[in-house]
Design a protein around this motif. Structure first.
Motif, PDB file in Angstrom:
ATOM      1  N   ASP A 133       0.866  -1.180   0.000  1.00 42.32           N
ATOM      2  CA  ASP A 133       0.000   0.000   0.000  1.00 42.32           C
ATOM      3  C   ASP A 133       0.900   1.225   0.000  1.00 42.32           C
ATOM      4  O   ASP A 133       1.628   1.465   0.973  1.00 42.32           O
ATOM      5  CB  ASP A 133      -0.916   0.004   1.227  1.00 42.32           C
ATOM      6  N   ARG A 134       0.821   2.004  -1.060  1.00 45.21           N
ATOM      7  CA  ARG A 134       1.696   3.150  -1.208  1.00 45.21           C
ATOM      8  C   ARG A 134       0.908   4.451  -1.083  1.00 45.21           C
ATOM      9  O   ARG A 134      -0.224   4.554  -1.564  1.00 45.21           O
ATOM     10  CB  ARG A 134       2.410   3.126  -2.564  1.00 45.21           C
ATOM     11  N   SER A 214      -0.021   7.966  -8.051  1.00 39.47           N
ATOM     12  CA  SER A 214      -1.218   7.739  -7.245  1.00 39.47           C
ATOM     13  C   SER A 214      -0.933   6.783  -6.095  1.00 39.47           C
ATOM     14  O   SER A 214      -0.075   5.896  -6.187  1.00 39.47           O
ATOM     15  CB  SER A 214      -2.342   7.179  -8.113  1.00 39.47           C
ATOM     16  N   GLY A 215      -1.661   6.963  -5.009  1.00 36.61           N
ATOM     17  CA  GLY A 215      -1.564   6.043  -3.883  1.00 36.61           C
ATOM     18  C   GLY A 215      -2.453   4.832  -4.104  1.00 36.61           C
ATOM     19  O   GLY A 215      -3.207   4.743  -5.064  1.00 36.61           O
ATOM     20  N   GLY A 216      -2.355   3.870  -3.212  1.00 32.84           N
ATOM     21  CA  GLY A 216      -3.184   2.670  -3.299  1.00 32.84           C
ATOM     22  C   GLY A 216      -2.356   1.404  -3.304  1.00 32.84           C
ATOM     23  O   GLY A 216      -1.162   1.411  -2.992  1.00 32.84           O
ATOM     24  N   ARG A 217      -3.003   0.321  -3.696  1.00 32.91           N
ATOM     25  CA  ARG A 217      -2.354  -0.989  -3.688  1.00 32.91           C
ATOM     26  C   ARG A 217      -1.536  -1.183  -4.960  1.00 32.91           C
ATOM     27  O   ARG A 217      -1.976  -0.846  -6.052  1.00 32.91           O
ATOM     28  CB  ARG A 217      -3.386  -2.108  -3.559  1.00 32.91           C
ATOM     29  N   TYR A 218      -0.353  -1.764  -4.779  1.00 32.64           N
ATOM     30  CA  TYR A 218       0.533  -2.058  -5.904  1.00 32.64           C
ATOM     31  C   TYR A 218       1.094  -3.469  -5.762  1.00 32.64           C
ATOM     32  O   TYR A 218       1.408  -3.914  -4.648  1.00 32.64           O
ATOM     33  CB  TYR A 218       1.707  -1.073  -5.954  1.00 32.64           C
ATOM     34  N   ARG A 250      -5.489  -1.944 -11.881  1.00 25.35           N
ATOM     35  CA  ARG A 250      -6.141  -0.651 -11.689  1.00 25.35           C
ATOM     36  C   ARG A 250      -5.587   0.328 -12.708  1.00 25.35           C
ATOM     37  O   ARG A 250      -4.419   0.275 -13.065  1.00 25.35           O
ATOM     38  CB  ARG A 250      -5.873  -0.175 -10.246  1.00 25.35           C
ATOM     39  N   PRO A 277      -0.143  -0.893 -10.484  1.00 24.28           N
ATOM     40  CA  PRO A 277      -1.322  -0.599  -9.678  1.00 24.28           C
ATOM     41  C   PRO A 277      -2.375  -1.691  -9.768  1.00 24.28           C
ATOM     42  O   PRO A 277      -2.693  -2.181 -10.850  1.00 24.28           O
ATOM     43  CB  PRO A 277      -1.837   0.725 -10.257  1.00 24.28           C
ATOM     44  N   ARG A 279      -6.267  -3.155  -7.787  1.00 28.99           N
ATOM     45  CA  ARG A 279      -7.421  -2.665  -7.024  1.00 28.99           C
ATOM     46  C   ARG A 279      -7.373  -3.173  -5.588  1.00 28.99           C
ATOM     47  O   ARG A 279      -6.792  -4.167  -5.280  1.00 28.99           O
ATOM     48  CB  ARG A 279      -8.719  -3.139  -7.689  1.00 28.99           C
TER      49      ARG A 279
END
Length: 279
Positions: A133-134, A214-218, A250, A277, A279
């Motif tokens: 998670d970034r 962008s942030g989020g799961r990678y 994503r 990226p 989801r």
């Protein structure tokens, strides 16, 4: 296996292309058929099958033409048009390149081709992949257009510009952002950026440009070795790990974080993190 879900999506694409050779075969449409992100559809397709979408469409066109030549009585010019070739000469040339016979000779021989199938890429080299998670990250970079293997000059411009402007204290990891999918657009038109994550405020002026990671799961793949091996790593990530992981891509470009550089590191010891990226 979860992979079957991805294979089913690509089979839907095969059926759609076969039935709509005279219709809309844009990447947007085929991505919708596959229920995949437009941005990642081409990467997943080519990594799983070992061929580009354009190459696949060409193969389907010529397969359908071979079927119509043997089973039907339409004129060759009509078959060319039905299979998406407005020019019978270009059709004849492409057909002979694929099958070693002219359309007329193929029809006279009267032997059908085996059933049309998706190709399947062979063995993959295994890589370590983790899910991270970034947080969103500001990025300063120099735009590069063309072969990704020639992005080094853009990195040099980014580094020299940033250091000459006294930005050293706010420069984080060196990063490359890759907006185009290899095989989807001509090499000379591929778009990317070379630069650094920013750890503090900085005023950016050309040639440096801002971009927000962008942030989020990678999904993060760790590659050790020369940069020439990165294509193989991408194939594993999108062609094997992703279909078997149960994860969904994503929208957003993948980027690479370089933990060391060729300036002071042997090629076999270079460490690159590919961040895709999900989801």
């Amino acid at each position: 296996m979860v992979r079957h879900a991805y294979e089913d999506r690509l089979l839907r694409v095969l059926d759609y292309v076969y039935a709509h050779l005279d219709g809309d075969l844009s990447l947007d449409t085929l991505a919708d058929v596959a229920a995949l992100s437009r941005f990642h559809f081409h990467r997943v397709f080519s990594a799983m099958t070992g061929e580009t979408v354009a190459g696949f469409i060409r193969r389907v066109r010529l397969y359908k033409a071979s079927h119509l030549l043997v089973r039907g009585e339409d004129e060759i010019e009509c078959i060319a048009q039905l299979c998406g070739y407005p020019n019978p000469r270009s059709f004849a040339r492409a057909f002979q390149d694929a099958f070693g016979l002219t359309p007329t000779a193929f029809r006279a021989r009267g032997v059908e081709m085996p059933p049309l199938r998706l190709t399947e890429k062979g063995d993959y080299v295994m890589y370590e992949i983790t899910i991270d998670d970034r947080a969103p990250a500001p990025f300063a970079g120099v735009a590069h257009k063309g072969d990704y293997m020639e992005i080094g000059q853009a990195f040099e411009v980014a580094a020299k510009t940033a250091l000459s402007r006294g930005m050293g204290p706010v420069l984080g990891p060196m990063v490359g952002v890759y907006f185009s999918n290899p095989g989807e657009v001509p090499v000379e038109e591929m778009q990317s950026m070379a630069g650094f994550i920013l750890t503090g405020d900085a005023r950016l002026e050309p040639p440096l440009e801002p971009f927000a990671l962008s942030g989020g799961r990678y999904a993060v793949l760790r590659h050790v070795g020369p940069y020439t091996g990165l294509r193989q790593a991408y194939d594993y990530l999108y062609g094997k790990w992703l279909p078997e992981s149960g994860e969904e891509p994503r929208d957003g470009p993948p980027f690479e974080i370089y933990e060391n550089t060729p300036m002071d590191t042997a090629p076999e010891d270079l460490v690159t993190l590919i961040c895709a990226p999900i989801r």
